[in-house]
Design a protein around this motif. Sequence first.
Motif, PDB file in Angstrom:
ATOM      1  N   ILE A  28      -3.556   6.771  -2.731  1.00 32.57           N
ATOM      2  CA  ILE A  28      -3.032   7.678  -1.847  1.00 32.57           C
ATOM      3  C   ILE A  28      -3.615   7.920  -0.541  1.00 32.57           C
ATOM      4  O   ILE A  28      -4.878   7.700  -0.227  1.00 32.57           O
ATOM      5  N   SER A  29      -2.681   7.887   0.565  1.00 36.71           N
ATOM      6  CA  SER A  29      -3.497   7.900   1.782  1.00 36.71           C
ATOM      7  C   SER A  29      -2.746   9.659   2.496  1.00 36.71           C
ATOM      8  O   SER A  29      -2.049  10.091   1.631  1.00 36.71           O
ATOM      9  N   TYR A  30      -3.792  10.072   3.164  1.00 38.02           N
ATOM     10  CA  TYR A  30      -3.593  11.639   3.555  1.00 38.02           C
ATOM     11  C   TYR A  30      -3.588  11.722   4.848  1.00 38.02           C
ATOM     12  O   TYR A  30      -4.213  11.161   5.883  1.00 38.02           O
ATOM     13  N   ASN A  31      -2.391  12.213   5.479  1.00 39.06           N
ATOM     14  CA  ASN A  31      -2.219  12.552   6.814  1.00 39.06           C
ATOM     15  C   ASN A  31      -2.060  14.037   6.926  1.00 39.06           C
ATOM     16  O   ASN A  31      -1.575  14.741   6.227  1.00 39.06           O
ATOM     17  N   TRP A  32      -2.699  14.542   8.167  1.00 40.60           N
ATOM     18  CA  TRP A  32      -2.414  15.745   8.283  1.00 40.60           C
ATOM     19  C   TRP A  32      -2.248  16.194  10.033  1.00 40.60           C
ATOM     20  O   TRP A  32      -2.313  15.169  10.879  1.00 40.60           O
ATOM     21  N   ASP A  41      -4.012  16.938  -6.918  1.00 37.81           N
ATOM     22  CA  ASP A  41      -3.783  16.781  -8.541  1.00 37.81           C
ATOM     23  C   ASP A  41      -2.370  16.098  -8.611  1.00 37.81           C
ATOM     24  O   ASP A  41      -2.211  15.272  -9.450  1.00 37.81           O
ATOM     25  N   LEU A  42      -1.435  16.699  -7.834  1.00 36.17           N
ATOM     26  CA  LEU A  42      -0.114  16.277  -7.695  1.00 36.17           C
ATOM     27  C   LEU A  42       0.176  14.920  -7.544  1.00 36.17           C
ATOM     28  O   LEU A  42       0.699  14.158  -8.142  1.00 36.17           O
ATOM     29  N   GLY A  43      -0.716  14.479  -6.423  1.00 36.72           N
ATOM     30  CA  GLY A  43      -0.857  13.012  -6.057  1.00 36.72           C
ATOM     31  C   GLY A  43      -1.239  12.353  -7.097  1.00 36.72           C
ATOM     32  O   GLY A  43      -0.553  11.203  -7.175  1.00 36.72           O
ATOM     33  N   ASN A  44      -2.136  12.583  -7.909  1.00 35.81           N
ATOM     34  CA  ASN A  44      -2.741  11.710  -8.954  1.00 35.81           C
ATOM     35  C   ASN A  44      -1.663  11.779 -10.040  1.00 35.81           C
ATOM     36  O   ASN A  44      -1.435  10.571 -10.500  1.00 35.81           O
ATOM     37  N   LYS A  45      -0.944  12.736 -10.212  1.00 36.37           N
ATOM     38  CA  LYS A  45       0.007  12.620 -11.170  1.00 36.37           C
ATOM     39  C   LYS A  45       1.182  11.715 -10.983  1.00 36.37           C
ATOM     40  O   LYS A  45       2.054  11.151 -11.848  1.00 36.37           O
ATOM     41  N   VAL A  46       1.532  11.783  -9.457  1.00 34.92           N
ATOM     42  CA  VAL A  46       2.554  10.846  -9.049  1.00 34.92           C
ATOM     43  C   VAL A  46       2.146   9.292  -9.357  1.00 34.92           C
ATOM     44  O   VAL A  46       2.874   8.429  -9.831  1.00 34.92           O
ATOM     45  N   VAL A  47       0.705   8.914  -9.086  1.00 36.68           N
ATOM     46  CA  VAL A  47       0.300   7.676  -9.353  1.00 36.68           C
ATOM     47  C   VAL A  47       0.111   7.415 -10.884  1.00 36.68           C
ATOM     48  O   VAL A  47       0.727   6.355 -11.029  1.00 36.68           O
ATOM     49  N   SER A  48      -0.060   8.413 -11.790  1.00 39.78           N
ATOM     50  CA  SER A  48      -0.001   7.944 -13.087  1.00 39.78           C
ATOM     51  C   SER A  48       1.554   7.527 -13.587  1.00 39.78           C
ATOM     52  O   SER A  48       1.645   6.937 -14.472  1.00 39.78           O
ATOM     53  N   ALA A  49       2.468   8.520 -12.968  1.00 32.49           N
ATOM     54  CA  ALA A  49       3.762   8.270 -13.211  1.00 32.49           C
ATOM     55  C   ALA A  49       4.134   6.782 -12.978  1.00 32.49           C
ATOM     56  O   ALA A  49       4.774   6.231 -13.494  1.00 32.49           O
ATOM     57  N   TYR A  50       3.596   6.243 -11.777  1.00 31.50           N
ATOM     58  CA  TYR A  50       4.062   4.846 -11.508  1.00 31.50           C
ATOM     59  C   TYR A  50       3.310   3.907 -12.691  1.00 31.50           C
ATOM     60  O   TYR A  50       4.033   2.989 -13.070  1.00 31.50           O
ATOM     61  N   MET A  51       1.966   4.375 -12.968  1.00 37.89           N
ATOM     62  CA  MET A  51       1.322   3.425 -14.101  1.00 37.89           C
ATOM     63  C   MET A  51       2.022   3.526 -15.366  1.00 37.89           C
ATOM     64  O   MET A  51       1.946   2.511 -16.184  1.00 37.89           O
ATOM     65  N   SER A  52       2.936   4.661 -15.516  1.00 40.15           N
ATOM     66  CA  SER A  52       3.576   4.673 -16.887  1.00 40.15           C
ATOM     67  C   SER A  52       4.787   3.847 -17.205  1.00 40.15           C
ATOM     68  O   SER A  52       5.056   3.680 -18.146  1.00 40.15           O
ATOM     69  N   GLY A  98       3.110  -2.773  -5.482  1.00 43.82           N
ATOM     70  CA  GLY A  98       2.122  -2.184  -4.383  1.00 43.82           C
ATOM     71  C   GLY A  98       2.471  -0.797  -4.168  1.00 43.82           C
ATOM     72  O   GLY A  98       3.279  -0.394  -3.114  1.00 43.82           O
ATOM     73  N   LEU A  99       2.123  -0.066  -4.735  1.00 48.30           N
ATOM     74  CA  LEU A  99       2.392   1.615  -4.644  1.00 48.30           C
ATOM     75  C   LEU A  99       1.683   2.178  -3.665  1.00 48.30           C
ATOM     76  O   LEU A  99       0.492   2.124  -3.232  1.00 48.30           O
ATOM     77  N   ARG A 100       2.457   2.989  -2.961  1.00 49.22           N
ATOM     78  CA  ARG A 100       2.159   3.664  -1.762  1.00 49.22           C
ATOM     79  C   ARG A 100       2.394   5.244  -1.827  1.00 49.22           C
ATOM     80  O   ARG A 100       3.592   5.573  -1.995  1.00 49.22           O
ATOM     81  N   VAL A 101       1.224   6.040  -1.938  1.00 49.98           N
ATOM     82  CA  VAL A 101       1.724   7.471  -2.112  1.00 49.98           C
ATOM     83  C   VAL A 101       0.909   7.927  -1.053  1.00 49.98           C
ATOM     84  O   VAL A 101      -0.041   7.751  -0.424  1.00 49.98           O
ATOM     85  N   THR A 102       1.969   8.836   0.096  1.00 51.88           N
ATOM     86  CA  THR A 102       1.472   9.481   1.333  1.00 51.88           C
ATOM     87  C   THR A 102       1.397  10.960   1.097  1.00 51.88           C
ATOM     88  O   THR A 102       2.607  11.412   0.803  1.00 51.88           O
ATOM     89  N   ILE A 103       0.271  11.514   1.085  1.00 54.03           N
ATOM     90  CA  ILE A 103       0.202  12.899   0.988  1.00 54.03           C
ATOM     91  C   ILE A 103       0.193  13.300   2.370  1.00 54.03           C
ATOM     92  O   ILE A 103      -0.634  13.141   3.299  1.00 54.03           O
ATOM     93  N   SER A 104       1.282  14.399   3.125  1.00 53.31           N
ATOM     94  CA  SER A 104       0.986  14.767   4.634  1.00 53.31           C
ATOM     95  C   SER A 104       1.108  16.445   4.448  1.00 53.31           C
ATOM     96  O   SER A 104       1.724  16.988   3.564  1.00 53.31           O
TER      97      SER A 104
END
Lengths: 271, 612
Positions: free
Chosen positions: B489-493, B424-435, B444-450
């Motif tokens: 959003i890309s996800y690394n673990w 959810d937090l990742g999605n909200k960061v994407v929305s923040a960018y769109m706003s 070229g937005l890049r959000v990386t969740i690790s």
Amino acid sequence: MSKIRFKFTRGEQVKYISHLDMMKVFERAARRGNLPIAYSQGFNPHPQMVFGLPLSVGVTSEAEYADFDLAADMKPQDFIESYNKVLPKGFIITDANYNQGKNNIMATISKASYSILVSSGKKDGIDTICKKVEEFLSQADIIVRKETKSGAKDVDIKPMIHGIQVLIPGACNEKEDKNSSCLSPFIEEYAQRILDNSVDGQCSKSDHLFCVSALLSAGSAANLKPELLISALNQTADLEFNVLKIHRTGLYVERDRRTFDPLDFEILKVV
Amino acid sequence: MTLKISDQILQSVEKPSRYIGNEWNSVHKDLKDIKARFAFCFPDVYEIGMSHLGMKILYHLLNDQKDIYCERVFAPWVDMEEKMRQNGIPLFSLESHTPVKEFDIVGFTLQYEMSYTNIVNMLDLSGIPIRSADRGKDHPFVCAGGPCAYNPEPLANIIDFFMMGEGEEIILEVMDAYMEWKDSGKDRTDFLDRIASIEGIYVPAFYKVEYNADGTIQRMVPQGNYPQKIKKRIIKDLNETYFPDRIIVPFMDIVHDRIMLELFRGCIRGCRFCQAGFIYRPVRERTPGKLLEYAKKLQENTGYEEISLTSLSTSDFESLGALTEGLIEEMEPKKVNLSLPSLRIDSFSLDLMEKAQKVRKSGLTFAPEAGTQRLRDVINKGVTEEDLIKSVTTAFGGGWNGVKLYFMLGLPTETNEDIEGIADLGNKVVSAYMSVPKEKRGKGLRVTISTSSFVPKPFTPFQWEAQDTMETLKEKQLLLKSKIKSKYISYNWHDPELSFLESVFARGDRRVGDVLISAWEKGSRFDSWGDHFKFNNWMEAFRDCGIDPAFYANRKRQEGEIFPWDHIDVGVTKKFLWKENQKAHDGDVTSNCRLDCSGCGAAAFGGGLCHE
């Protein structure tokens, strides 16, 4: 703003540094020495430095060149002195001058000379080897397989060879009259280290050590690496050379089909 | 003796620059003036070790003493190790290519648990017996320090003595004691006996561990007149202590290839999972004037093109504004960049960002650590969603387009809701960018969740907690992966296997030391380098040694359990940590040190913020 061209040595201590890392070495040294290197404009300014033909990792040289843009005037002699104080051991600037021409070193390089120290797997003496090399050069074409990004292909390297001479290291003192056959001190010292057995794992008998000096095409138009020359000699000239060390002794630029030293007045003068 | 490494060998290995030395500002001394030689060993490759600030400080501190010569030693990469073993070349120092075995003191810095097999390997490559008990008069002393030394027990049978805490003073005291002992002609034990009375020195051979029937520790018995508790050392006033005015400028790319300016030690925050937040207390700052002076000298002496501000939480530095202004004024004309890492979201200001941006834009990293406010309260990470969204919106408006978000999986009390909260937090960061209006934001937005896996560490409020099993952690990773749907959003673990082992060695006792040696014998080294991590070696080693790793990793401890590290005194008390543990389970937050003292115990050192 002025441009300066300089010649430098890359010695044993720094021969394993990659070309990119070497550029960083010069950039950081310039900062330490407060040299007035000009920077590009824009968001991400970088120093205006152009280096000549990249050297392979492990190769030493006494004839590397670079063109730097200076933001403030500096006399070539001061440039040399200030820079040498802040460069790491192994890099020494040996000559410099204003470059008032339009050419840049990287784009105009056409030839390079090398001294290649080899051990011979055969019992051939120097005369036999010279004869084999002569025959090698008298061929109409010399086709070798060259690995490129798009796969291996056959290339004729004959037009890229402008001269080969084979000498024996350590023989220089005995024939002082023939200056031309003297080897670079870099090669002589290294050969001596091998003979003294202080370079482990490369022990060779003195009569199997040779130095191949060659003038080869270099630069963006045609480029022949010394390693490839040796492998061509091994493949087609009935030789068994094992490369111990490669050292660049000269780099040359071309103008109107004439070959010049990069610091030649003809090249550096206003056009 | 000086070793010559042939060109044939150097030509045949990857990155030969790792083994050459001779870098600008490296120190070369005439051995005839030297009374003690110290081999500073970093149990990883050159480019990792050279990025470590502690080594830079202690290297130049030791070398500023005229009778001491400190040289660097790194773990050779596997290709070089093979050549060295084939050719009978022992491990050597970078400066003079001297075999490590010829040094007086060999010191390892312990930065992460998964570097321990490299220590064993480096000792073996040096020809130094791996176990302390097998060393004799012809061998150097082997010591260790650094954050992992706070639980020294897994290495107790390998290391002769540990130095606890900050090294600037203690290391010189040890060297002095060594030089005195060397002239005395007495035996090895005599030296260890001498230094055991120096505050902060722990000689494991002088202590015996007694166990309960259930495998927990009953007590730790000093075998003579040695301290019951070993108190860590700190530098009370950082403005008065040594900081190098030059550092080595490497020839090759290293991980942190820049000047590191250490603003302060300690952290006011007290995030409950974070060991650094407790072991480095109390908070002690340098003055901006001092820092500017260091920065100027370091820049002049290195020629570096970048300066970074380092400390556990840079934005908590009281005079950050004044410092960055001063630095930018000084460095901008020299085309030197300023980078600001580990910024906390809540005190992240547009002003500061724009100032740093004036020189160069660097990437943005945020560490909310947990997906919901409930869990962030449990871990005492005082960051709200509102803070994060406000910060990233500001950043997007300033032209940034890449954001990295760091989280942990497996935190105590975590539920599926917390995990979904990350997505959810990742999605909200994407929305923040769109706003942010198109013309203002970068393309070229890049959000990386690790996500990393939570590893309970000694000296934290979570030292009593069980780590999730590897199966549970994998399930949690899969759950999160299924919840992340945005193409931005890309996800690394992280591999749970590695975190599991880290957990065993972080809270291990003396008995796990054998497992370490056994895993190394099976070929393990460079465990933190994905390709070289061989989990099966470790599981076999546990079986061979009759050790159950789950006992260390996945077991919840009782309040009164005696821990392997209880004889180490870091200032922060066990009582305080337990109180914090209880507050965590109640979801109560603890305020930061600057707002309110929570009485952790670090004030006992008599310095820093506690006494301002």
